[in-house]
Design an enzyme around this catalytic site. Structure first.
Site, mmCIF file in Angstrom:
data_model
loop_
_atom_site.group_PDB
_atom_site.id
_atom_site.type_symbol
_atom_site.label_atom_id
_atom_site.label_comp_id
_atom_site.label_asym_id
_atom_site.label_seq_id
_atom_site.Cartn_x
_atom_site.Cartn_y
_atom_site.Cartn_z
ATOM 1 C CG HIS A 16 -1.853 -1.114 1.346
ATOM 2 N ND1 HIS A 16 -3.178 -0.945 1.612
ATOM 3 C CD2 HIS A 16 -1.669 -2.445 1.201
ATOM 4 C CE1 HIS A 16 -3.785 -2.127 1.639
ATOM 5 N NE2 HIS A 16 -2.884 -3.058 1.395
ATOM 6 C CD GLN A 362 9.059 -7.637 -7.067
ATOM 7 O OE1 GLN A 362 9.178 -8.498 -6.212
ATOM 8 N NE2 GLN A 362 7.899 -7.277 -7.525
ATOM 9 C CG HIS A 377 2.304 -12.715 -4.597
ATOM 10 N ND1 HIS A 377 3.254 -11.895 -5.176
ATOM 11 C CD2 HIS A 377 1.653 -11.933 -3.695
ATOM 12 C CE1 HIS A 377 3.165 -10.685 -4.642
ATOM 13 N NE2 HIS A 377 2.207 -10.682 -3.746
ATOM 14 C CD1 TRP A 380 -2.502 -2.824 -8.866
ATOM 15 C CD2 TRP A 380 -2.582 -4.545 -10.296
ATOM 16 N NE1 TRP A 380 -2.749 -2.314 -10.127
ATOM 17 C CE2 TRP A 380 -2.796 -3.364 -11.021
ATOM 18 C CE3 TRP A 380 -2.577 -5.766 -10.974
ATOM 19 C CZ2 TRP A 380 -3.020 -3.355 -12.398
ATOM 20 C CZ3 TRP A 380 -2.790 -5.756 -12.347
ATOM 21 C CH2 TRP A 380 -3.009 -4.567 -13.044
ATOM 22 C CD GLU A 385 6.880 -3.426 -8.322
ATOM 23 O OE1 GLU A 385 7.602 -4.414 -8.075
ATOM 24 O OE2 GLU A 385 6.371 -2.721 -7.425
ATOM 25 C CG ASP A 401 -5.355 -8.249 -5.679
ATOM 26 O OD1 ASP A 401 -4.799 -8.888 -4.764
ATOM 27 O OD2 ASP A 401 -4.793 -7.307 -6.264
ATOM 28 C CD GLN A 402 -1.964 -12.872 -3.907
ATOM 29 O OE1 GLN A 402 -1.895 -14.104 -3.816
ATOM 30 N NE2 GLN A 402 -1.576 -12.066 -2.926
HETATM 31 N N1 UDP Z 1 9.125 -6.107 -3.038
HETATM 32 C C1 UDP Z 1 10.453 -5.783 -3.066
HETATM 33 N N2 UDP Z 1 11.349 -6.771 -2.788
HETATM 34 C C2 UDP Z 1 11.001 -8.057 -2.532
HETATM 35 C C3 UDP Z 1 9.629 -8.391 -2.570
HETATM 36 C C4 UDP Z 1 8.712 -7.388 -2.824
HETATM 37 O O1 UDP Z 1 10.843 -4.642 -3.316
HETATM 38 O O2 UDP Z 1 11.890 -8.870 -2.267
HETATM 39 C C5 UDP Z 1 8.143 -5.029 -3.323
HETATM 40 C C6 UDP Z 1 7.605 -5.165 -4.720
HETATM 41 O O3 UDP Z 1 8.446 -4.470 -5.638
HETATM 42 C C7 UDP Z 1 6.214 -4.562 -4.595
HETATM 43 C C8 UDP Z 1 5.831 -4.820 -3.131
HETATM 44 O O4 UDP Z 1 7.035 -5.151 -2.449
HETATM 45 O O5 UDP Z 1 6.251 -3.166 -4.851
HETATM 46 C C9 UDP Z 1 4.878 -5.983 -2.970
HETATM 47 O O6 UDP Z 1 3.594 -5.580 -3.379
HETATM 48 P P1 UDP Z 1 2.605 -6.587 -4.084
HETATM 49 O O7 UDP Z 1 1.355 -5.814 -4.337
HETATM 50 O O8 UDP Z 1 3.223 -7.219 -5.255
HETATM 51 O O9 UDP Z 1 2.372 -7.746 -3.035
HETATM 52 P P2 UDP Z 1 1.992 -7.789 -1.472
HETATM 53 O O10 UDP Z 1 3.268 -7.700 -0.731
HETATM 54 O O11 UDP Z 1 1.083 -6.614 -1.190
HETATM 55 O O12 UDP Z 1 1.338 -9.114 -1.350
#
Ligand code: UDP
Length: 483
Positions: A16, A362, A377, A380, A385, A401-402
Site C-alpha cells: 500500500h 524488485q 504471487h 498488483w 512492475e 485479488d491475485q
Molecule cells: N518487493 C520488493 N522486494 C522483494 C519483494 C517485494 O521490493 O523482495 C516489493 C515489490 O516491488 C512490490 C511490493 O514489495 O512493490 C509488494 O507488493 P505486491 O502488491 O506485489 O504484493 P503484497 O506484498 O502486497 O502481497
C-alpha cells in the site's frame, strides 16, 4: 497562485505504501504539495530502509512532507500475538485525530488542503475528511477489474458470486455487467469465498464500498492502472468515474523523467545484505535467470516450498529466490506453519544453482537484462512492475485479488502462464517446471512480444501527454478548482 495542497494517507503495508508514496511523488512532480500521513512505526521502518531517520516534517524531494502519527502503545509496530482489533481501533482513533489536526493547522496557516486521498482498508479516514468538509478520493491499489467485481458484489451481485464460489468442483462461469471476462471460482477475489481463511476481511471492503455509494459529491476513484491496460474495466461501473493514473512505479523505471527516483523509498523489510545479487545477475547472460518472489505478506506451507525448490532444481537454470522470514500463524490458513525453523531444505543444493535472498530491490531485479521470467504471487504491484519491465510471468496466485490478476495476466494481457494446483491445492514441482519451460522456452515468442508491448504502453501512459499523465493533471486541476 499557491500550489494545490493534498493530504495522502496509506495503510501501513508495503504493497500500500509503495503506490501511495509514488502517487505523492507524481503529485509533487506536477506542482502540488503533499502531506503524507502514516503511523509512526511504519514511518520509522521506512526511514530505516533509507539509512537514517529523517525528522518528521522533513521534505521528501521538493514538496512532500511526512506527518507520522503516534498510535498509543504501538509505536514499535504491531507485535506478534497482539490484539489486532485493539490495534486497528487505535489506528483509527489516532489517525482520525491526525487528519483533524492537519486540516485545522492548514486552515490556520492559510494553506488549506484541497483534497484527501486514502488507500484501501481506511474507510474511516475518508469519513473523517468528509466530515471536515475536505473532498476525499480513494486511491484503489488493485486493478480496475477487481474494483468492478467488488463494486458489483456489494451492489446486487453477491448472491450470484457466492453461489459460484460455493460450487467448488464445478466449472460454472460468472459473468458480470460491463466485463467481457468470464470468471471461475478461482478468478474471483478470495475474500468473497465464505470458506476462505481471510473472509473476515470482506466486511472492511463492504464498509469501503458503502462509503463510496453514500458519497454524493465525489464520484471519482483513482486507480493504479492505465487506460490502455484496462479500457473496458475503467468504464464498467457507469455511476462512478474510474481514473487510471498508473503504473505507480518510480520514474527511473518508467518515463525516466527523474533518473534519481529509483526506489519507492520505503523498503520496509530492507535487509543489510547489500546488492550482491545485482552483481550476480550482471554475471549472467540475457534472459536466463528465473526470479521468484511472493511479495511482502504471503506464506506458503513447507510442502509447497519444497515443491518450488524441487521445481527449480529440476528446471536446472539459475534463479534468484526471495525467501522471507515467516510471520505468525493465522487460524485456518494451512499455509502458515507454526514451525518456523527451516523454510527450505536442500538449501546447499539450491545455492549451487541460484541465489536465495531475504529481500531484494524488485524493480532493479526486474529491469536487469538477465531476468527471463518472474514467478509471482500476482500481487498488483508485482504484476504492474513485471508488465512495465516487459518480463513474462509464471502466475502463482494464492488469495485476495491475485487470482483475478493471474487471469488477466494469462488471458487478457497474454504475458504469462498460470500454474495449475493439484486437488490438495499444491502446485507440484513438475507443474512448476512445465510452466517455466513454457515461459522461458523458445516457444515463448508471443509472451516476449507482449512483454515489450506492455512495457512500451506503460511508459507511454506516464510520460508527458500520456493517458495517465493527462488524467492526473486534470484531476488535480479539478480538485484545485473545487477548493
Ligand atoms: N518487493 C520488493 N522486494 C522483494 C519483494 C517485494 O521490493 O523482495 C516489493 C515489490 O516491488 C512490490 C511490493 O514489495 O512493490 C509488494 O507488493 P505486491 O502488491 O506485489 O504484493 P503484497 O506484498 O502486497 O502481497
Amino acid at each position: 497562485m499557491d500550489r494545490p495542497r493534498f493530504m495522502v494517507m496509506t495503510y501501513p503495508a508495503q504493497g500500500h505504501i509503495n503506490p501511495a508514496l509514488q502517487f505523492a511523488k507524481r503529485l509533487a512532480s506536477i506542482g502540488a504539495d503533499v502531506t503524507f500521513v502514516l503511523p509512526l512505526s511504519a514511518y520509522r521502518r521506512m526511514a530505516k530502509g533509507s539509512g537514517s531517520e529523517p525528522e518528521p516534517g522533513t521534505p521528501y524531494g521538493s514538496a512532500i512532507t511526512f506527518a507520522p502519527y503516534s498510535v498509543d502503545g504501538y509505536d514499535d509496530g504491531f507485535k506478534r500475538g497482539g490484539d489486532m482489533k485493539h490495534y486497528s481501533s487505535e489506528v483509527k482513533r489516532c489517525g482520525s485525530q491526525s487528519i483533524t489536526d492537519l486540516v485545522v493547522s492548514g486552515q490556520n496557516d492559510g494553506r488549506p488542503y484541497c483534497c484527501f486521498v486514502y488507500t484501501l482498508l481506511l474507510p474511516w479516514a475518508g469519513n473523517s475528511a468528509a466530515e471536515l468538509g475536505l473532498p476525499s478520493v480513494m486511491l484503489w491499489i488493485q486493478p480496475a477489474t477487481v474494483f468492478d467485481v467488488y463494486y458489483l458484489y456489494f451492489n446486487g451481485y453477491a448472491d450470484i458470486i457466492k453461489e459460484n464460489m460455493s460450487k467448488r468442483q464445478s466449472h460454472t462461469k460468472t459473468t458480470l455487467p460491463g466485463l467481457s471476462l468470464e470468471f471461475d471460482r478461482r478468478d474471483l477475489p478470495s475474500f468473497m469465498d465464505a470458506e476462505d481463511a481471510y473472509s473476515f476481511i470482506l466486511p472492511h471492503f463492504q464498509e469501503q464500498f458503502d462509503m463510496i455509494s453514500k458519497q454524493n459529491h465525489q464520484r471519482s476513484i483513482l486507480v493504479n492502472t492505465f487506460d490502455e491496460l484496462e479500457v473496458e474495466a475503467l468504464r464498467a461501473v457507469s455511476d462512478l468515474t474510474l481514473i487510471g493514473i498508473g503504473p505507480l512505479i518510480p520514474s527511473a523505471f518508467l518515463d525516466e523523467n527523474d533518473p534519481s527516483d529509483k526506489s519507492f523509498g520505503c523498503d520496509i523489510f530492507h535487509g543489510s545484505e547489500g546488492n550482491k545479487y545485482i552483481d550476480w545477475l550482471n554475471s549472467k547472460p540475457k534472459t536466463t535467470v528465473v526470479y521468484v518472489s511472493f511479495g511482502s505478506i504471503l506464506d506458503w506451507s513447507k510442502q509447497q516450498m519444497e515443491e518450488i525448490a524441487k521445481g527449480l532444481l529440476s528446471y536446472g537454470r539459475p534463479f534468484l529466490w526471495v525467501v522471507r522470514e515467516k510471520r505468525d500463524k493465522v487460524e485456518n490458513d494451512k499455509d502458515c506453519d507454526e514451525d518456523n525453523d527451516e523454510l527450505v531444505s536442500c538449501r546447499e543444493e539450491l545455492e549451487k544453482l541460484g541465489m536465495i535472498v531475504p529481500w531484494c530491490s524488485q524493480l532493479e531485479v526486474l529491469s536487469n537484462e538477465s531476468i527471463g521470467c518472474f514467478v509471482t504471487h500476482c500481487g498488483w504491484n508485482s504484476t504492474l512492475e513485471s508488465l512495465a519491465s516487459g518480463v513474462p510471468m509464471v502466475a502463482f496466485p494464492k488469495w485476495s485479488d491475485q487470482g483475478t490478476n493471474a487471469k488477466l495476466i494469462e488471458e487478457e494481457w497474454k504475458i504469462g502462464v498460470r500454474v495449475k494446483p493439484n486437488e490438495d491445492e499444491i502446485v507440484e514441482s513438475e507443474e512448476i517446471r512445465r510452466c517455466l519451460e513454457l515461459v522461458m522456452g523458445k516457444e515463448n515468442e508471443e509472451l516476449r512480444r507482449n512483454g515489450k508491448k506492455w512495457k512500451d504502453l506503460a511508459k507511454g501512459a506516464v510520460k508527458e501527454g500520456g493517458s495517465s499523465d493527462k488524467n492526473l493533471k486534470s484531476f488535480v486541476a479539478q480538485m484545485n478548482h473545487i477548493s
